[in-house]
Design a protein around this motif. Structure first.
Motif, PDB file in Angstrom:
ATOM      1  N   ASN A 203      10.311   4.008  -7.337  1.00  0.00           N
ATOM      2  CA  ASN A 203      10.558   5.291  -8.014  1.00  0.00           C
ATOM      3  C   ASN A 203      11.850   5.941  -7.527  1.00  0.00           C
ATOM      4  OD1 ASN A 203       9.991   7.316  -9.849  1.00  0.00           O
ATOM      5  ND2 ASN A 203       8.783   8.523  -8.371  1.00  0.00           N
ATOM      6  N   GLU A 204      12.865   5.074  -7.251  1.00  0.00           N
ATOM      7  CA  GLU A 204      14.193   5.521  -6.841  1.00  0.00           C
ATOM      8  C   GLU A 204      14.154   6.398  -5.592  1.00  0.00           C
ATOM      9  OE1 GLU A 204      16.264   7.199 -10.170  1.00  0.00           O
ATOM     10  OE2 GLU A 204      15.505   5.658 -11.541  1.00  0.00           O
ATOM     11  N   ASN A 205      13.161   6.137  -4.744  1.00  0.00           N
ATOM     12  CA  ASN A 205      13.020   6.884  -3.494  1.00  0.00           C
ATOM     13  C   ASN A 205      13.634   6.032  -2.372  1.00  0.00           C
ATOM     14  OD1 ASN A 205      12.249   8.229  -1.178  1.00  0.00           O
ATOM     15  ND2 ASN A 205      10.167   8.653  -1.913  1.00  0.00           N
ATOM     16  N   ASN A 206      14.931   6.287  -2.096  1.00  0.00           N
ATOM     17  CA  ASN A 206      15.635   5.477  -1.102  1.00  0.00           C
ATOM     18  C   ASN A 206      15.071   5.662   0.305  1.00  0.00           C
ATOM     19  OD1 ASN A 206      17.200   4.487  -3.094  1.00  0.00           O
ATOM     20  ND2 ASN A 206      19.063   5.630  -2.575  1.00  0.00           N
TER      21      ASN A 206
ATOM     22  N   SER B 237       3.123  10.647  -6.481  1.00  0.00           N
ATOM     23  CA  SER B 237       4.181  11.303  -7.267  1.00  0.00           C
ATOM     24  C   SER B 237       3.660  11.733  -8.629  1.00  0.00           C
ATOM     25  CB  SER B 237       5.373  10.346  -7.435  1.00  0.00           C
ATOM     26  OG  SER B 237       5.020   9.249  -8.264  1.00  0.00           O
ATOM     27  N   MET B 238       2.505  11.204  -9.045  1.00  0.00           N
ATOM     28  CA  MET B 238       1.890  11.589 -10.324  1.00  0.00           C
ATOM     29  C   MET B 238       0.810  12.643 -10.123  1.00  0.00           C
ATOM     30  SD  MET B 238       1.375   7.821 -11.978  1.00  0.00           S
ATOM     31  CE  MET B 238       2.607   6.556 -11.714  1.00  0.00           C
ATOM     32  N   ASN B 239       0.792  13.242  -8.946  1.00  0.00           N
ATOM     33  CA  ASN B 239      -0.179  14.298  -8.650  1.00  0.00           C
ATOM     34  C   ASN B 239      -1.613  13.773  -8.694  1.00  0.00           C
ATOM     35  OD1 ASN B 239      -0.769  16.920  -7.858  1.00  0.00           O
ATOM     36  ND2 ASN B 239      -1.188  17.571  -9.961  1.00  0.00           N
TER      37      ASN B 239
ATOM     38  N   VAL C  42       7.459  12.597 -13.771  1.00  0.00           N
ATOM     39  CA  VAL C  42       7.352  12.088 -12.409  1.00  0.00           C
ATOM     40  C   VAL C  42       8.600  12.490 -11.629  1.00  0.00           C
ATOM     41  CG1 VAL C  42       7.134  10.041 -10.980  1.00  0.00           C
ATOM     42  CG2 VAL C  42       5.941  10.161 -13.175  1.00  0.00           C
ATOM     43  N   PRO C  43       8.448  13.276 -10.567  1.00  0.00           N
ATOM     44  CA  PRO C  43       9.644  13.744  -9.839  1.00  0.00           C
ATOM     45  C   PRO C  43      10.351  12.618  -9.113  1.00  0.00           C
ATOM     46  CG  PRO C  43       7.638  14.312  -8.645  1.00  0.00           C
ATOM     47  CD  PRO C  43       7.205  13.751  -9.952  1.00  0.00           C
ATOM     48  N   LYS C  44      11.666  12.665  -9.138  1.00  0.00           N
ATOM     49  CA  LYS C  44      12.476  11.701  -8.369  1.00  0.00           C
ATOM     50  C   LYS C  44      12.652  12.234  -6.963  1.00  0.00           C
ATOM     51  CE  LYS C  44      13.256   8.921 -11.828  1.00  0.00           C
ATOM     52  NZ  LYS C  44      12.349   9.562 -12.753  1.00  0.00           N
ATOM     53  N   MET C  45      12.569  11.353  -5.975  1.00  0.00           N
ATOM     54  CA  MET C  45      12.666  11.774  -4.584  1.00  0.00           C
ATOM     55  C   MET C  45      14.131  11.891  -4.165  1.00  0.00           C
ATOM     56  SD  MET C  45       9.603  12.150  -3.963  1.00  0.00           S
ATOM     57  CE  MET C  45       8.030  11.713  -4.720  1.00  0.00           C
ATOM     58  N   HIS C  46      14.341  12.685  -3.115  1.00  0.00           N
ATOM     59  CA  HIS C  46      15.711  12.865  -2.621  1.00  0.00           C
ATOM     60  C   HIS C  46      16.190  11.565  -1.998  1.00  0.00           C
ATOM     61  CE1 HIS C  46      13.128  13.614   0.892  1.00  0.00           C
ATOM     62  NE2 HIS C  46      14.157  13.173   1.620  1.00  0.00           N
TER      63      HIS C  46
ATOM     64  N   ARG D  76       0.833  -1.198   0.000  1.00  0.00           N
ATOM     65  CA  ARG D  76       0.000   0.000   0.000  1.00  0.00           C
ATOM     66  C   ARG D  76       0.868   1.248   0.000  1.00  0.00           C
ATOM     67  NH1 ARG D  76      -4.160  -1.381   4.055  1.00  0.00           N
ATOM     68  NH2 ARG D  76      -2.689  -0.628   5.599  1.00  0.00           N
ATOM     69  N   GLU D  77       1.923   1.251   0.794  1.00  0.00           N
ATOM     70  CA  GLU D  77       2.813   2.414   0.852  1.00  0.00           C
ATOM     71  C   GLU D  77       3.499   2.650  -0.488  1.00  0.00           C
ATOM     72  OE1 GLU D  77       5.322   3.280   4.190  1.00  0.00           O
ATOM     73  OE2 GLU D  77       4.374   1.684   5.352  1.00  0.00           O
ATOM     74  N   VAL D  78       3.940   1.553  -1.132  1.00  0.00           N
ATOM     75  CA  VAL D  78       4.593   1.695  -2.438  1.00  0.00           C
ATOM     76  C   VAL D  78       3.627   2.292  -3.458  1.00  0.00           C
ATOM     77  CG1 VAL D  78       5.647   0.451  -4.351  1.00  0.00           C
ATOM     78  CG2 VAL D  78       6.192  -0.189  -2.004  1.00  0.00           C
ATOM     79  N   ALA D  79       2.406   1.753  -3.498  1.00  0.00           N
ATOM     80  CA  ALA D  79       1.416   2.250  -4.448  1.00  0.00           C
ATOM     81  C   ALA D  79       1.078   3.709  -4.186  1.00  0.00           C
ATOM     82  CB  ALA D  79       0.153   1.387  -4.373  1.00  0.00           C
ATOM     83  N   ILE D  80       0.968   4.052  -2.900  1.00  0.00           N
ATOM     84  CA  ILE D  80       0.669   5.444  -2.557  1.00  0.00           C
ATOM     85  C   ILE D  80       1.791   6.362  -3.029  1.00  0.00           C
ATOM     86  CG2 ILE D  80       0.456   7.029  -0.600  1.00  0.00           C
ATOM     87  CD1 ILE D  80      -1.026   4.730   0.855  1.00  0.00           C
TER      88      ILE D  80
END
Length: 862
Positions: free
Chosen positions: A681-684, A551-553, A656-660, A542-546
Motif C-alpha cells: 500500500n505504498e507504505n515505504n 488501513s481499511m479501518n 484507503v489512506p496512503k502512508m507517509h 502477517r505484517e503486510v496483511a495487518i
C-alpha cells in the motif's frame, strides 16, 4: 398312473403276474361253470336211471297192488342220500308206497291229485323231481315220483372251489416267481444301458461304445445310441478345437488389449502430466504476466495523480488505454485456457440484477458516448431482481456482447433487454438479448463466429482489432451455465445476440441483508467496526496483511496457526476469516473443516490465502468449506474486491489512506521495490521494516537448509521453502520466489534426487537477498512525548488493557505498548522493552505475557 414312477423290474413282474392271474381266474371260472353244468346233469341222469329201475321193479307190486313189496323196493333208495322222497302211485293216483328222507320238507311233496297236471321233470334251486309213468304192455299201471336235492352237488362244488383256489394260488406263485426270474432277460440289458448312459454323462466320455447283446429292439436302440455318441464325440472334438482356437485368440487379444491399455495409460499419464504442467504454467504465467501489468497500471495511476503537462497527460492516457486493452487480451487468453482445460468453475452467489447492469453500463458508457451511440437497458417489471448465480461470468458474457455491439456500431442504438420467459417456484427462466444497428453478419460469418482466435473476416480484425476469443469464451461460459448463445443478423443492418438462462430467486433473508447493506452508512459513528480473524504463520506476510487490513479501518485479530485460529473462532465473534493454507501445527484446510463442523460457525465467510495459484488448490479450499480464494502476494485491489463481496461493505482504493514515506533507495537488487511498494500500500516505512525483518528472519536459512539436507529432514525443507516463497512474493524477489517454489514442489512430489541441487539454487538466490537487506539502515527511533506522570490507577488500567490485548491477540497491543514503552524505560526496564519489541515484531503475543509479568514485579519492587 400308479406304475408311472415304478422300476421296469416291478412293472414287468406286476404285468406278468397280473396277466397270469387274470388268465387263471378266467380259466377257473369257465371250468367251475362247466363242472356245475355237467355234475348237475349227471345227477339228474342218475335220478332218471333210478326212477326207471324203480319202475321196472314195481311192475309186479302195482299189478298185484302189493304195497309191502312196493315199500321194500322204495326202501332201497335210502342208500342214495340225494333222494329225499319217492312215491309209488297206482293208475288211480292212489299212493301205494312211499319213501321219505329225513331232510324232506313236507310242503314240497307233490299231491297225488296234481300228478296229472304236474310236468314229468321239475328242476329248481332246491331239488329236481321226475314223474315216471309205469306201463305194462302199453297199459298204465301207475306212476313213480322221485325227488332229489343238490346237497351232494353242493359238497362237490365246495371241494372243487377249494381245489381251484389252491391251484390258482400255486399257479400264481409259480407265475410270479417265473416272471421275477425271466424279467432279467429284459431288465438286465436295460439296466446295463442306463448305467452306461450315466457313466457317459458323469464322466463326459463320448468316444466309448455300449455293448450290444441282442438284435432285438433294445439292440437297435444301443446301435442308435452308439451312432449318436460318435456324432457327439466328433462335435465335441470340433468344439474343443474351436475353443482352443478361440482361447488362443482371446489370449492374443488380451495381450493386445493389455499392451494397448498400457500404451493408453502411458498416454493418459503423459496427458495428465502435460495438463498438470499446463495448469502450473497457467498459474505461473497468470502471475508473471499480471505482476508487471499491475505495476504498469499502478504506476500509471500514480503518475496521473501528479502534476502533468497536457502532452504528458495525453501520453499517460494512451498508456492507460493500451494497458487496459492488453489486460483484457491477457484475461481472455487465460480464461480461454482455463475453460479449455476444464478448470473454469462457476461460483453461485446472491447478486442484485440492477448492480450487474450498472457494472455493464459503467464499463461501456464512455465508449458509447464517444461514438454518440444510444445505449438502453430494459429489465421487465416481472423479472426478479435478487438472484442466485455466477454474476461474475454472467457479467462477463453481457459485457463482451455489449462491448462488441459498441465496437461494431457506428450510428444508431444498442438495446439490452432482460425478460422473464417462465417461472416455476424459485426458478426463473430469463431471456437476455443485446441488439445493435451495426455492420451485421452474413450467414457464412455467423457459422465461424464462435470459433476461437477467429473473427467474421480478416478486414474486421484489421479495422476493429481484437483476438477473436471474446465470443468463443462467451459461448463456453454460457455452456457451463447450461445455456447457448443464438445470433440473428442482417448484413449492414445489425445483429441480435440472445441466450436463455435459468437462475434461482434469492431467499427472502438474502434480500433483507442486501437491502440492509444498501442502506447502511459506513461513515456513521454508530456503524459497527468489522472484525477480521487473520490466520497466518509467516511473520512478514502477517505484517503486510495487518497493514492492509488496518488501513481499511478493520479490527484485526491474529492467529499463527490453524489450531489457534480454530480456538479463536470458537470463542469470539468474527465477521470474516482470512485463512492461510500451509501452516504448522494445523493447516488451513483442516482448520476450516473443523470450523465448519461447528453449527454456529457455518455461515462465517472464510477466505483462503495461498502462494499457489493452481486450480487444484482453489478446488481443495472450496471443498473444505471456504468461500473464496486470494493468491499471494495479496494485491490491494483484489483484497478490497473480496472484502466488499463478503463483508458487505463499500471500500474503494481512494478511501484507503496512503502512508507517509521515508527516505528509501530507488533500487535494491534482487527486490523489485516498485512492485513491493504496491503490495504494501505504498507504505515505504512498512516496506523498510519488512526488508529488515527478512534479513533477521532468514539470515540462518542457508545453514538450516544444509543441516536439513544432511539429516534428510524433507518436511522442514518444505516448510522453510514455502515460507521463503511467500515472503519473496510479498517483497517482489521473483528469482528467489521461483527457486523456493521449485524446491517446495520437488519435496512435495517426492523428487528427492534433485533436492540438493535445488537447495543450492535457493541458497545462491537467498544470500544476495540477505546481504542486500542487511545493507539498509535501521529505522529511526520515534520518541513520543508521553506523560510520564501516570497515576497508579491509570497505569494499572493501561497494564490491564495491554494484558487483555495480548491474551486476545489484538493488534491494539502494539499501540498500547507504544504508550507503555516510555514508562518502562524510565524504570530501567530496557532489557524487557527489547524483548517486548522482539515479540511484538513477530506478533508473538503469547510470549510477551511472561515479560509483562516480570515488568509488573520489577515496577512493584521499585
Amino acid at each position: 398312473m400308479m406304475l408311472k414312477n415304478k422300476t421296469i423290474k416291478f412293472k414287468l413282474i406286476f404285468i406278468t403276474a397280473l396277466s397270469s392271474g387274470i388268465a387263471l381266474l378266467v380259466f377257473s371260472i369257465i371250468l367251475f361253470a362247466y363242472e356245475i353244468t355237467f355234475v348237475k346233469r349227471d345227477l339228474i341222469e342218475n335220478i332218471q336211471i333210478q326212477s326207471d329201475i324203480i319202475s321196472e321193479n314195481s311192475l309186479a307190486s302195482l299189478a298185484f297192488m302189493d304195497n309191502v313189496s312196493a315199500e321194500r323196493t322204495l326202501q332201497a333208495l335210502k342208500y342214495n342220500t340225494d333222494v329225499v322222497y319217492a312215491g309209488l302211485y297206482d293208475n288211480n293216483l292212489q299212493l301205494l308206497a312211499e319213501y321219505k328222507n329225513a331232510r324232506l320238507q313236507d310242503n314240497a311233496i307233490v299231491i297225488a291229485e296234481e300228478l296229472a297236471s304236474t310236468p314229468t321233470f321239475i328242476s329248481t334251486k332246491e331239488y329236481a323231481q321226475i314223474i315216471t309213468p309205469i306201463k305194462l304192455n302199453g297199459e298204465l299201471l301207475g306212476h313213480v315220483v322221485l325227488r332229489s336235492n343238490f346237497d351232494s352237488l353242493t359238497k362237490k362244488l365246495h371241494h372243487y372251489i377249494i381245489i381251484l383256489l389252491g391251484l390258482f394260488a400255486l399257479t400264481f406263485i409259480i407265475a410270479l416267481y417265473l416272471s421275477s426270474q425271466l424279467q432279467r432277460v429284459i431288465t438286465r440289458p436295460i439296466l446295463y444301458f442306463a448305467n452306461f448312459i450315466h457313466h457317459v454323462t458323469d464322466l463326459r466320455i463320448h468316444h466309448t461304445k455300449a455293448v450290444k447283446e441282442s438284435d432285438d429292439e433294445l439292440g437297435h436302440l444301443i446301435d442308435a445310441f452308439n451312432i449318436m455318441l460318435e456324432q457327439l464325440d466328433l462335435s465335441f472334438k470340433t468344439r474343443d478345437d474351436a475353443q482352443r482356437a478361440l482361447s488362443h485368440h482371446l489370449n492374443h487379444l488380451q495381450e493386445i488389449i493389455h499392451e494397448q491399455t498400457l500404451d493408453l495409460q502411458k498416454s493418459l499419464d503423459i496427458a495428465d502430466s502435460a495438463n498438470h504442467s499446463k495448469s502450473d504454467f497457467l498459474a505461473n504465467m497468470s502471475h508473471e504476466i499480471r505482476t508487471p501489468m499491475n505495476a504498469i497500471v499502478g504506476m500509471t495511476h500514480l503518475v496521473k495523480s501528479t502534476q502533468l503537462s497536457e502532452k504528458q497527460r495525453y501520453y499517460i492516457n494512451k498508456i492507460d488505454i493500451s494497458t487496459q486493452s492488453l489486460m483484457s487480451i491477457i484475461n481472455d487468453i487465460l480464461d480461454y485456457s482455463k475453460i479449455e482445460s476444464g478448470k473454469m468453475l462457476l461460483d453461485n452467489t446472491v447478486f442484485l440484477l440492477d448492480d450487474l447492469m450498472v457494472y455493464v453500463i459503467d464499463s461501456v458508457s464512455i465508449k458509447a458516448q464517444q461514438k454518440q451511440i444510444g445505449l438502453s437497458f430494459i429489465i421487465g417489471r416481472n423479472v426478479p431482481r435478487h438472484l442466485v448465480g455466477d454474476s461474475l461470468r454472467l457479467g462477463q458474457i453481457l459485457l463482451n456482447l455489449v462491448s462488441n455491439a459498441v465496437k461494431f456500431t457506428e450510428t444508431g442504438d444498442i438495446l439490452v433487454k432482460i425478460e422473464l420467459n417462465n417461472q416455476i417456484e424459485a426458478l426463473v427462466d430469463l431471456h437476455f438479448s443485446v441488439s445493435d444497428t451495426g455492420i451485421g453478419l452474413s450467414p457464412q460469418q455467423i457459422d465461424r463466429l464462435f470459433q476461437p482466435f477467429s473473427q467474421a473476416d480478416s478486414s474486421i480484425t484489421r479495422k476493429y482489432g481484437g483476438t477473436g476469443l471474446g465470443l468463443s469464451i462467451c459461448k463456453q461460459l454460457a455452456g457451463l451455465m447450461n445455456s447457448e448463445i443464438h445470433v440473428t443478423s442482417i448484413e449492414g443492418k445489425g445483429s441480435v445476440f440472445s441466450f436463455n438462462l435459468i437462475l434461482s430467486i434469492a431467499p427472502e433473508k438474502w434480500m433483507d441483508i442486501n437491502s440492509m447493506i444498501k442502506h447502511t452508512d459506513t461513515t456513521s459513528p454508530h456503524y459497527k467496526l468489522q472484525r477480521v480473524l487473520l490466520v497466518e504463520d509467516n511473520e512478514i506476510n502477517r505484517e503486510v496483511a495487518i497493514e492492509l487490513l488496518t488501513s481499511m479501518n478493520l479490527e484485526v485479530i491474529i492467529a499463527s496457526n490453524g489450531q489457534e485460529g480454530l480456538e479463536l473462532a470458537k470463542n469470539a465473534h468474527f465477521d470474516l476469516i482470512l485463512m492461510d493454507i500451509q501452516m504448522p501445527v494445523m493447516d488451513g484446510i483442516t482448520a476450516t473443516q473443523l470450523i465448519r463442523a461447528e453449527k454456529s460457525l457455518q455461515s462465517i465467510p472464510i477466505i483462503a490465502m495461498t502462494a499457489n495459484a493452481l486450480t487444484s488448490d482453489y478446488e481443495k479450499s472450496i471443498a473444505a468449506g471456504m468461500n473464496d480464494h486470494l493468491s499471494k502476494p495479496i494485491e490491494m485491489e483484489k483484497l478490497i474486491t473480496t472484502l466488499n463481496r463478503w463483508l458487505r461493505i463499500d471500500i474503494s482504493m481512494k478511501n484507503v489512506p496512503k502512508m507517509h514515506n521515508t527516505s528509501f533507495p530507488s533500487t535494491l537488487e534482487p527486490f523489485n521495490l516498485e512492485r513491493a511498494a504496491q503490495l504494501t500500500n505504498e507504505n515505504n516505512e512498512l516496506l523498510h521494516h519488512l526488508l529488515l525483518s527478512f534479513a533477521k528472519r532468514y539470515q540462518d536459512a542457508p545453514k538450516q537448509l544444509r543441516e536439513f539436507i544432511d539429516t534428510k529432514n524433507f518436511t522442514e525443507i518444505e516448510h522453510l521453502a514455502h515460507s521463503i516463497k511467500g515472503v519473496a512474493g510479498t517483497l517482489a524477489a521473483q528469482e528467489l520466489k521461483e527457486a523456493a517454489s521449485a524446491l517446495e514442489n520437488a519435496v512435495r512430489d517426492h523428487h528427492y534426487d534433485v533436492i540438493e541441487d535445488l537447495v543450492n539454487r535457493l541458497v545462491i538466490e537467498l544470500n544476495p537477498a540477505i546481504e542486500a537487506t542487511k545493507s539498509l539502515p535501521a529505522l529511526p527511533s520515534v520518541v513520543k512525548d508521553t506523560d510520564m506522570n501516570l497515576s497508579v490507577n491509570e497505569l494499572n488500567g493501561l497494564l490491564t488493557e495491554f494484558r487483555a490485548a495480548l491474551n486476545t491477540k489484538q493488534l491494539k497491543a502494539l499501540e498500547l505498548f507504544s504508550n507503555l514503552e516510555p514508562y518502562l524505560l524510565q524504570h530501567g526496564l530496557r532489557q524487557e522493552v527489547q524483548e517486548f519489541n522482539d515479540c511484538l515484531e513477530k506478533l508473538d503475543f503469547q510470549s510477551a505475557l511472561p515479560i509483562l509479568d516480570r515488568c509488573v514485579l520489577s515496577s512493584k519492587e521499585k
